[in-house]
Enzyme design. Structure first.
Site, PDB file in Angstrom:
ATOM      1  N   ASP A  16      42.769  38.631 111.283  1.00 48.99           N
ATOM      2  CA  ASP A  16      42.622  38.983 110.153  1.00 48.99           C
ATOM      3  C   ASP A  16      43.719  40.084 109.481  1.00 48.99           C
ATOM      4  O   ASP A  16      43.931  40.930 109.950  1.00 48.99           O
ATOM      5  CB  ASP A  16      41.333  39.694 109.476  1.00 48.99           C
ATOM      6  CG  ASP A  16      40.757  39.893 108.058  1.00 48.99           C
ATOM      7  OD1 ASP A  16      39.887  39.132 107.913  1.00 48.99           O
ATOM      8  OD2 ASP A  16      41.635  40.209 107.367  1.00 48.99           O
ATOM      9  N   ILE A  17      44.208  39.582 108.384  1.00 49.33           N
ATOM     10  CA  ILE A  17      45.637  40.605 108.011  1.00 49.33           C
ATOM     11  C   ILE A  17      45.070  42.045 107.284  1.00 49.33           C
ATOM     12  O   ILE A  17      45.812  42.789 107.450  1.00 49.33           O
ATOM     13  CB  ILE A  17      46.271  39.793 106.768  1.00 49.33           C
ATOM     14  CG1 ILE A  17      47.749  40.128 106.568  1.00 49.33           C
ATOM     15  CG2 ILE A  17      45.542  39.867 105.522  1.00 49.33           C
ATOM     16  CD1 ILE A  17      48.632  39.374 105.978  1.00 49.33           C
ATOM     17  N   ASN A  53      30.860  35.001 104.920  1.00 46.74           N
ATOM     18  CA  ASN A  53      30.543  35.141 103.238  1.00 46.74           C
ATOM     19  C   ASN A  53      30.735  33.962 102.643  1.00 46.74           C
ATOM     20  O   ASN A  53      31.692  33.138 102.407  1.00 46.74           O
ATOM     21  CB  ASN A  53      31.704  36.283 102.741  1.00 46.74           C
ATOM     22  CG  ASN A  53      31.479  37.528 103.544  1.00 46.74           C
ATOM     23  OD1 ASN A  53      30.295  38.097 103.912  1.00 46.74           O
ATOM     24  ND2 ASN A  53      32.667  38.072 103.347  1.00 46.74           N
ATOM     25  N   GLN A 100      32.872  36.289  99.592  1.00 52.50           N
ATOM     26  CA  GLN A 100      33.977  35.428  99.769  1.00 52.50           C
ATOM     27  C   GLN A 100      35.241  35.618  98.619  1.00 52.50           C
ATOM     28  O   GLN A 100      35.051  35.588  97.536  1.00 52.50           O
ATOM     29  CB  GLN A 100      33.323  34.044  99.876  1.00 52.50           C
ATOM     30  CG  GLN A 100      34.348  32.831 100.307  1.00 52.50           C
ATOM     31  CD  GLN A 100      33.830  31.660 100.532  1.00 52.50           C
ATOM     32  OE1 GLN A 100      32.675  31.444  99.870  1.00 52.50           O
ATOM     33  NE2 GLN A 100      34.167  30.732 101.063  1.00 52.50           N
ATOM     34  N   HIS A 116      35.516  30.615 106.686  1.00 54.06           N
ATOM     35  CA  HIS A 116      35.804  31.325 107.861  1.00 54.06           C
ATOM     36  C   HIS A 116      34.719  32.127 108.570  1.00 54.06           C
ATOM     37  O   HIS A 116      33.884  32.743 107.846  1.00 54.06           O
ATOM     38  CB  HIS A 116      37.086  32.139 107.277  1.00 54.06           C
ATOM     39  CG  HIS A 116      36.867  33.030 106.143  1.00 54.06           C
ATOM     40  ND1 HIS A 116      37.085  32.286 104.815  1.00 54.06           N
ATOM     41  CD2 HIS A 116      36.536  34.230 105.930  1.00 54.06           C
ATOM     42  CE1 HIS A 116      36.586  33.207 104.100  1.00 54.06           C
ATOM     43  NE2 HIS A 116      36.443  34.382 104.407  1.00 54.06           N
ATOM     44  N   HIS A 168      34.142  35.473 110.335  1.00 55.91           N
ATOM     45  CA  HIS A 168      34.583  37.106 110.558  1.00 55.91           C
ATOM     46  C   HIS A 168      34.144  37.251 112.096  1.00 55.91           C
ATOM     47  O   HIS A 168      32.613  37.209 112.404  1.00 55.91           O
ATOM     48  CB  HIS A 168      34.469  38.074 109.862  1.00 55.91           C
ATOM     49  CG  HIS A 168      34.996  37.767 108.436  1.00 55.91           C
ATOM     50  ND1 HIS A 168      36.132  38.551 108.125  1.00 55.91           N
ATOM     51  CD2 HIS A 168      34.331  37.181 107.331  1.00 55.91           C
ATOM     52  CE1 HIS A 168      36.378  38.187 106.870  1.00 55.91           C
ATOM     53  NE2 HIS A 168      35.328  37.364 106.360  1.00 55.91           N
TER      54      HIS A 168
END
Ligand code: 5GP
Ligand code: ZN
Length: 137
Positions: free
Chosen positions: A30-31, A86, A93, A99, A101
């Site tokens: 995750d960025i 989410n 979201q 996705h 997490h």
């Protein structure tokens, strides 16, 4: 889907830091991580969210989930891990390609505060809620 950010990541049109890939899934950092090792696991088939996800896509995603989660665990020895998905803007979201997490947890100062404010229900209320759900399965 051509305009989807995560489809572009899968296709390599947008760079990402990959940790795992197979025929069905792609996992990458995750960025904007919540904790050290925060990883996103996504299906290669575009689905907006869990509601739109075919069962075989879900099966292949969750088949890979323990593999990636255990790699994070071996790498950083977290005390625990939240696995969060989410669905919908109301649920938080922001990227509309499903996705999962994978968020390793270290201690109570790791910066993630998951509010969990439960309510007490009477048994008949709970049964009515379960019946409403069961009628659609
Ligand atoms: P959501 O809020 O939809 O559950 O989570 C979206 C996640 O995607 C966020 O945690 C956000 O940091 C991450 N994200 C958004 N854009 C990018 C990107 O371009 N690259 C990567 N690696 N992660 C992204
Ligand atoms: Zn997509």
């Amino acid at each position: 889907m051509s305009e989807c950010l995560f489809c572009k990541i899968i296709n390599g049109d947008i760079p990402s830091t990959k940790v795992y890939e197979d025929e069905h899934v792609y996992a990458f950092m995750d960025i904007m991580p919540l904790t050290k090792g925060h990883t996103l696991l996504i299906p290669k088939t575009h689905c907006q969210d869990l509601f739109a996800m075919p069962e075989d896509v879900a099966a292949n995603l969750y088949k890979a989930a323990p593999k990636v989660a255990n790699a994070i665990k071996l790498a950083f020895n977290p005390a625990g891990m939240n696995t969060i998905n989410n669905n919908g803007a109301a649920a938080g979201q922001t990227v509309f390609h499903y996705h999962l997490h994978l968020i390793p947890r270290y201690d109570d100062t790791d910066g993630l505060d998951v509010g969990w404010h439960t309510k007490k229900l009477e048994m008949d209320e709970m049964a009515a809620i379960a019946d409403a759900i069961k009628s659609h399965i």
